[in-house]
Design a protein around this motif. Structure first.
Motif, mmCIF file in Angstrom:
data_model
loop_
_atom_site.group_PDB
_atom_site.id
_atom_site.type_symbol
_atom_site.label_atom_id
_atom_site.label_comp_id
_atom_site.label_asym_id
_atom_site.label_seq_id
_atom_site.Cartn_x
_atom_site.Cartn_y
_atom_site.Cartn_z
ATOM 1 N N GLY A 181 89.347 72.387 70.082
ATOM 2 C CA GLY A 181 89.970 71.457 71.024
ATOM 3 C C GLY A 181 88.977 70.445 71.567
ATOM 4 N N LEU A 182 87.764 70.895 71.854
ATOM 5 C CA LEU A 182 86.732 69.958 72.313
ATOM 6 C C LEU A 182 86.446 68.904 71.257
ATOM 7 N N LEU A 183 86.324 69.328 70.004
ATOM 8 C CA LEU A 183 86.060 68.359 68.943
ATOM 9 C C LEU A 183 87.222 67.395 68.771
ATOM 10 N N GLY A 184 88.440 67.915 68.924
ATOM 11 C CA GLY A 184 89.589 67.026 68.854
ATOM 12 C C GLY A 184 89.569 65.989 69.951
ATOM 13 N N ASP A 185 89.192 66.393 71.169
ATOM 14 C CA ASP A 185 89.085 65.441 72.277
ATOM 15 C C ASP A 185 87.966 64.433 72.025
ATOM 16 N N MET A 186 86.874 64.886 71.415
ATOM 17 C CA MET A 186 85.800 63.949 71.066
ATOM 18 C C MET A 186 86.294 62.893 70.088
ATOM 19 N N ALA A 187 87.047 63.332 69.101
ATOM 20 C CA ALA A 187 87.529 62.406 68.083
ATOM 21 C C ALA A 187 88.469 61.360 68.661
ATOM 22 N N GLY B 61 79.541 66.536 66.604
ATOM 23 C CA GLY B 61 80.770 65.768 66.782
ATOM 24 C C GLY B 61 80.577 64.570 67.688
ATOM 25 N N ALA B 62 79.817 64.742 68.767
ATOM 26 C CA ALA B 62 79.549 63.626 69.673
ATOM 27 C C ALA B 62 78.762 62.536 68.960
ATOM 28 N N THR B 63 77.799 62.926 68.144
ATOM 29 C CA THR B 63 77.008 61.946 67.394
ATOM 30 C C THR B 63 77.889 61.153 66.445
ATOM 31 N N ARG B 64 78.715 61.841 65.680
ATOM 32 C CA ARG B 64 79.568 61.142 64.714
ATOM 33 C C ARG B 64 80.583 60.236 65.406
ATOM 34 N N ARG B 65 81.086 60.664 66.566
ATOM 35 C CA ARG B 65 82.051 59.815 67.273
ATOM 36 C C ARG B 65 81.381 58.535 67.760
ATOM 37 N N LEU B 66 80.174 58.634 68.265
ATOM 38 C CA LEU B 66 79.459 57.438 68.720
ATOM 39 C C LEU B 66 79.169 56.498 67.560
ATOM 40 N N ARG C 103 85.910 70.338 61.070
ATOM 41 C CA ARG C 103 86.015 69.155 60.209
ATOM 42 C C ARG C 103 87.456 68.654 60.134
ATOM 43 N N MET C 104 88.391 69.593 60.089
ATOM 44 C CA MET C 104 89.800 69.194 60.050
ATOM 45 C C MET C 104 90.216 68.489 61.337
ATOM 46 N N MET C 105 89.806 69.036 62.485
ATOM 47 C CA MET C 105 90.166 68.434 63.764
ATOM 48 C C MET C 105 89.536 67.058 63.915
ATOM 49 N N GLU C 106 88.308 66.927 63.477
ATOM 50 C CA GLU C 106 87.574 65.683 63.660
ATOM 51 C C GLU C 106 88.093 64.577 62.740
ATOM 52 N N ARG C 107 88.445 64.948 61.499
ATOM 53 C CA ARG C 107 88.886 63.953 60.508
ATOM 54 C C ARG C 107 90.404 63.904 60.349
ATOM 55 N N HIS C 108 91.111 64.701 61.135
ATOM 56 C CA HIS C 108 92.582 64.744 61.048
ATOM 57 C C HIS C 108 93.032 65.122 59.631
ATOM 58 N N LEU C 109 92.478 66.207 59.123
ATOM 59 C CA LEU C 109 92.781 66.666 57.773
ATOM 60 C C LEU C 109 93.655 67.902 57.817
ATOM 61 N N GLY C 110 94.461 68.059 56.787
ATOM 62 C CA GLY C 110 95.261 69.262 56.651
ATOM 63 C C GLY C 110 94.809 70.122 55.496
ATOM 64 N N HIS C 111 93.958 69.547 54.632
ATOM 65 C CA HIS C 111 93.492 70.250 53.435
ATOM 66 C C HIS C 111 92.007 69.957 53.247
ATOM 67 N N LEU C 112 91.261 70.974 52.884
ATOM 68 C CA LEU C 112 89.826 70.787 52.697
ATOM 69 C C LEU C 112 89.386 71.499 51.420
ATOM 70 N N PRO C 113 89.061 70.740 50.370
ATOM 71 C CA PRO C 113 88.577 71.363 49.126
ATOM 72 C C PRO C 113 87.198 71.994 49.342
ATOM 73 N N ILE C 114 86.961 73.090 48.667
ATOM 74 C CA ILE C 114 85.669 73.780 48.732
ATOM 75 C C ILE C 114 84.966 73.556 47.397
ATOM 76 N N VAL C 115 83.780 72.975 47.476
ATOM 77 C CA VAL C 115 83.075 72.532 46.273
ATOM 78 C C VAL C 115 81.655 73.084 46.277
ATOM 79 N N ASP C 116 81.260 73.678 45.170
ATOM 80 C CA ASP C 116 79.882 74.146 44.969
ATOM 81 C C ASP C 116 79.302 73.433 43.752
ATOM 82 N N GLY C 117 78.204 72.717 43.956
ATOM 83 C CA GLY C 117 77.562 72.034 42.839
ATOM 84 C C GLY C 117 78.461 71.049 42.137
ATOM 85 N N GLY C 118 79.334 70.389 42.894
ATOM 86 C CA GLY C 118 80.223 69.401 42.300
ATOM 87 C C GLY C 118 81.498 69.967 41.710
#
Length: 607
Positions: free
Chosen positions: A268-274, A316-321, A232-247
């Motif tokens: 790396g593959l996902l990064g290339d897809m993005a 990842g391929a689906t989201r990129r398309l 998710r970080m590679m695909e969205r170019h994120l450096g931080h990802l909050p972890i949330v359960d039930g909001g």
């Protein structure tokens, strides 16, 4: 006349791989037994005499209901499960004909299991893949986020000033703050936000952080695994990802938390897809997925890790398309959910996968809006086909208007299937109960999923039809103690590791999920949840999970061997590709599946 005991053991796994002195000691301590046809060797509920090894003749084992569990011949053994579970026999064993056996007593069996890894690997079904060390990649992909995250992320309120937030980040030496209100995550503010949105715009120091924070940030639940975070970080170019359960915010994972893990290949593959700017560029990336499967398998990763990572590539391929289409045609006019069905929905894709997808569109969509989604479906489906995910032979794709509908239509579909469980309804329900949102609004699907599970589990006629459907695919067991291979066609003398291997377990897990109203879609997660919820016994769940592991691992390693040979991967394998050790485990796994199918049709839990 049976051959000498030592000579017999020297030709049978796992005894053939033991040192000669150990095998000689077993031959000296094991008790030879000869029985007549019809004689009982063990009986359900009685003490297990020991491990029986058949030298000649034939033995049939049956469960407590009298249903046949297995027919065994020379070289086969039985009783090991009972010896590892308190010593009470789990099956009744009777000789089909005059037979000669060896009886290895409980104490000797326990000693051999304790002191010899080869024996332990052969008979311990809870560890079918052996005692090999875990690789760095396996550590990440099998580590849950709950074990990776910082459990006390620094937070602030939406009204906190920029100055106060900046000082907190400086003093705590952190690069982000989670913005919460009453324990619920409202947004995230990072150093980048401070620079680009506050400092660059010369906002006053007392400006609330709510003005510059990222609202509704990307999150994951604590049940996710490390590779989910990294991808998710590679695909969205994120450096931080909050972890949330039930909001509610329960943790935070950063790129720094993941750097010690070796999972760069799939990331790396996902990064290339993005970064792909067109479907053709994306196809060049997905062409490397077979090599990824081989590398992951060669590194010792378990099947559920390999298929999870391979499925991540399809996601990842689906989201990129989808993003490429929105870039060319503007954002979606109304909320939607692009959902995957089948193996992609269950996160169980292997080296060969077609497309199974659908679109759930907001009820607010106009006819013009639906035409926009028609274009989206065609663009994504064509792009996925070019990327190696071929069109679904059954047209189970969002390009089919039937599977591209507003939410109310989808609700009607499920109501009708449950109320009138025809053959087609059972087939469609089997596919559609494995839905998972790939892109868009999860909120469009979640209520539909919950309502459907509730309605399906309370309709006894529907669940009975689904239970019958769940036993339609049978394990490839022959009456002659071997495998029932295909008798004709291109794959003659092969077994189908999909239709007669993993599919029977997938079907069982699905019906358990319906019976227990269980939310997981992944087969292994469903089986774990079924055992914990009491839908099946914990012993039954563990046995079926272990059997599934053996079958699915055999399948993924078969495909990896084909790819290494330059062949297109498939699901058809000749049993002689496996060693005696591997064939014995695979056959035992099929026996477990058959037993659980019988228990389902009897409407009784496996004890």
């Amino acid at each position: 006349m049976p051959q000498p005991i030592d000579a017999f053991l020297a030709r049978q796994p796992p005894w053939d791989r033991l040192p000669d002195p150990v095998r000689a000691r077993i031959a000296g301590q094991a008790r030879p037994i000869e029985v007549a046809r019809g004689e009982t060797l063990s009986e359900v509920g009685a003490p297990q005499p020991g491990l029986f090894v058949i030298r000649s003749g034939a033995v049939t084992t049956t469960d407590a209901r009298g249903a046949t569990v297995s027919r065994l011949g020379p070289g086969n053994s039985f009783g090991e499960r009972a010896l590892q579970r308190g010593g009470t026999a789990l099956v009744t064993a009777r000789a089909d004909e005059a037979s000669a056996l060896l009886l290895i007593g409980p104490d000797l069996f326990a000693e051999l299991m304790r002191e010899h890894r080869l024996v332990r690997r052969f008979f311990d079904r809870s560890n079918p893949l052996g005692d090999r060390p875990r690789t760095r990649a396996e550590e990440l992909t099998s580590t849950r986020v709950a074990d990776l995250m910082a459990t006390d992320p620094v937070t602030c309120a939406p009204g906190t000033s920029l100055r106060a937030a900046a000082r907190t980040m400086r003093d705590r030496r952190i690069s982000s703050l989670c913005v919460t209100e009453d324990g619920e995550l409202r947004g995230i503010v990072t150093l980048r936000d401070m620079v680009n949105k506050a400092l660059a715009e010369a906002l006053p120091h007392d400006t609330p952080v709510a003005r510059v924070m990222t609202k509704g940030p990307v999150t994951l639940p604590s049940t996710a695994i490390g590779s989910d975070v990294l991808h998710r970080m590679m695909e969205r170019h994120l450096g931080h990802l909050p972890i949330v359960d039930g909001g509610r915010l329960v943790g935070m994972v950063t790129q720094t938390d993941l750097t010690r893990f070796l999972a760069s290949t799939s990331a790396g593959l996902l990064g290339d897809m993005a970064r792909a700017g067109a479907p053709e560029e994306l196809a060049c990336v997905t062409a490397r997925i077979p090599d990824l499967l081989v590398q992951l398998t060669a590194a010792g990763n378990r099947h559920e890790v390999v298929t999870r990572l391979v499925t991540d590539m399809a996601d990842g391929a689906t989201r990129r398309l989808i993003r490429l289409f929105e870039k060319a045609h503007g954002a979606a006019p109304v909320p939607f959910a692009w959902v995957a069905c089948g193996s992609q929905g269950r996160q169980e894709q292997t080296g060969i996968s077609d497309q199974d997808n659908a679109l759930i569109v907001s009820d607010a969509a106009t006819d013009d809006d639906m035409r926009w989604f028609d274009g989206l479906a065609r663009f994504v489906s064509d792009g996925m086909n070019a990327a190696g995910y071929v069109y679904c032979p059954g047209n189970m794709m969002a390009t089919n208007p039937r599977w591209r509908q507003r939410t109310e239509v989808w609700a009607g579909y499920f109501r009708d299937w449950i109320a009138r469980p025809s053959k087609e309804a059972q087939m469609l329900a089997s596919v559609m109960f494995d839905l998972r949102v790939i892109a868009g609004e999860e909120g469009l699907f979640a209520p539909l999923h919950e309502d459907t599970l509730r309605a399906a589990s309370s309709n006894s006629i529907f669940t009975a039809h689904m239970a019958s459907n769940a036993t339609g695919h049978v394990p490839p067991l022959s009456l002659l103690r071997g495998f029932a291979t295909l008798r004709s066609g291109e794959h003659r003398n092969h077994i189908d590791l999909k239709l007669n291997g993993v599919v029977p377990v997938v079907d069982l897990a699905r019906i358990y999920a319906l019976q227990g109203r269980l939310a997981p879609v992944n087969t292994r997660a469903r089986l774990e949840a079924a055992g914990e919820a009491g839908v099946i016994s914990l012993h039954g769940a563990r046995d079926l999970i272990n059997a599934y592991d053996v079958i699915a691992q055999t399948r993924i390693e078969h495909q990896a061997r084909q790819i290494r040979r330059g062949e297109a991967p498939d699901n058809f394998m000749q049993p002689n590709e496996l060693s005696d050790f591997e064939r014995a485990h695979l056959r035992d796994a099929f026996v477990v599946v058959k037993t659980m199918q019988a228990a389902l049709m009897q409407g009784r839990r496996l004890l």
